[in-house]
Design an enzyme around this catalytic site. Structure first.
Site, mmCIF file in Angstrom:
data_model
loop_
_atom_site.group_PDB
_atom_site.id
_atom_site.type_symbol
_atom_site.label_atom_id
_atom_site.label_comp_id
_atom_site.label_asym_id
_atom_site.label_seq_id
_atom_site.Cartn_x
_atom_site.Cartn_y
_atom_site.Cartn_z
ATOM 1 N N ALA A 69 0.845 -1.202 0.000
ATOM 2 C CA ALA A 69 0.000 0.000 0.000
ATOM 3 C C ALA A 69 0.875 1.246 0.000
ATOM 4 O O ALA A 69 2.003 1.229 0.504
ATOM 5 C CB ALA A 69 -0.921 0.007 1.216
ATOM 6 N N ASP A 70 0.347 2.310 -0.574
ATOM 7 C CA ASP A 70 1.032 3.602 -0.551
ATOM 8 C C ASP A 70 -0.021 4.698 -0.524
ATOM 9 O O ASP A 70 -1.027 4.617 -1.246
ATOM 10 C CB ASP A 70 1.932 3.771 -1.774
ATOM 11 N N THR A 71 0.207 5.704 0.310
ATOM 12 C CA THR A 71 -0.754 6.804 0.484
ATOM 13 C C THR A 71 -0.070 8.133 0.229
ATOM 14 O O THR A 71 1.058 8.354 0.673
ATOM 15 C CB THR A 71 -1.328 6.804 1.920
ATOM 16 N N GLY A 106 -3.013 3.574 -2.877
ATOM 17 C CA GLY A 106 -2.935 2.455 -3.793
ATOM 18 C C GLY A 106 -2.790 1.182 -2.993
ATOM 19 O O GLY A 106 -2.115 1.166 -1.962
#
Length: 190
Positions: A69-71, A106
């Site tokens: 995950a990436d924010t 994501g």
């Protein structure tokens, strides 16, 4: 089969534990995050989440389900990641003050050679912040490891006056979307 979270984020770990994910393993990605040039917010976080998941999947068993995950906080067509220092955090918070921004996360789920990569977006409104409030918030240390220099689940909740979309997305892991992605891979959470 293990569910492997490719993240060092304590918030993501807490959210996965809250869901009661069985056989949860934490194995943070260590590689350098290289964002694609000229990508939209959604495409940017998808690419970074996939890179993290692929890195960790290479270290896992084939039957494991790996989650990356990436924010980012997206303002004026530019990403706000984690602040470099206190001055950068102050710059970000001044820009967010009294305005609306978008948070993109994501999520990549890898299992058995399949790659499912999606993103979630939420809109967040900040109230007007004084320089003194910004300085006091930064002094708590909370902004320093968070995209956009705030945490809506902590003291940063005092800055946020409205959220449209998935609250957990703003925390860094859109749980409804992730649950559906995991279901496709045979991981039932309900």
């Amino acid at each position: 089969m293990n569910v492997v979270l490719a993240s060092a984020s304590p918030r993501r770990r807490e959210l996965m534990e809250m869901l009661g994910v069985e056989n949860l393993k934490i194995l943070p990605a260590r590689g350098e995050e290289i964002p694609p040039e000229h990508a939209s917010g959604g495409e940017l976080v998808k690419a970074l989440a996939l890179a993290k998941a692929r890195e960790v999947a290479a270290l896992c068993a084939a039957e494991d389900v790996v989650i990356g995950a990436d924010t980012i906080v997206w303002v004026d067509e530019h990403p706000f990641g984690k602040p470099r220092d206190r001055e950068d955090a102050a710059r970000m918070l001044r820009r967010l003050s009294g305005d609306c921004h978008t948070v993109y996360t994501g999520v990549a789920v890898l299992h058995g050679g399949e790659e499912d990569v999606e993103y979630e977006e939420s809109r967040v409104w900040f109230r007007e912040l004084s320089d003194e409030e910004i300085a006091r918030y930064i002094a708590t240390g909370e902004p320093m490891d968070k995209a956009g220099a705030y945490g809506a689940q902590g003291r940063g909740a005092l800055l946020v006056c409205a959220i449209e979309g998935d609250f957990f997305n703003v925390m860094g892991l859109p749980l409804c979307r992730l649950g559906q992605m995991l279901r496709k891979q045979g991981v039932e959470l309900l």
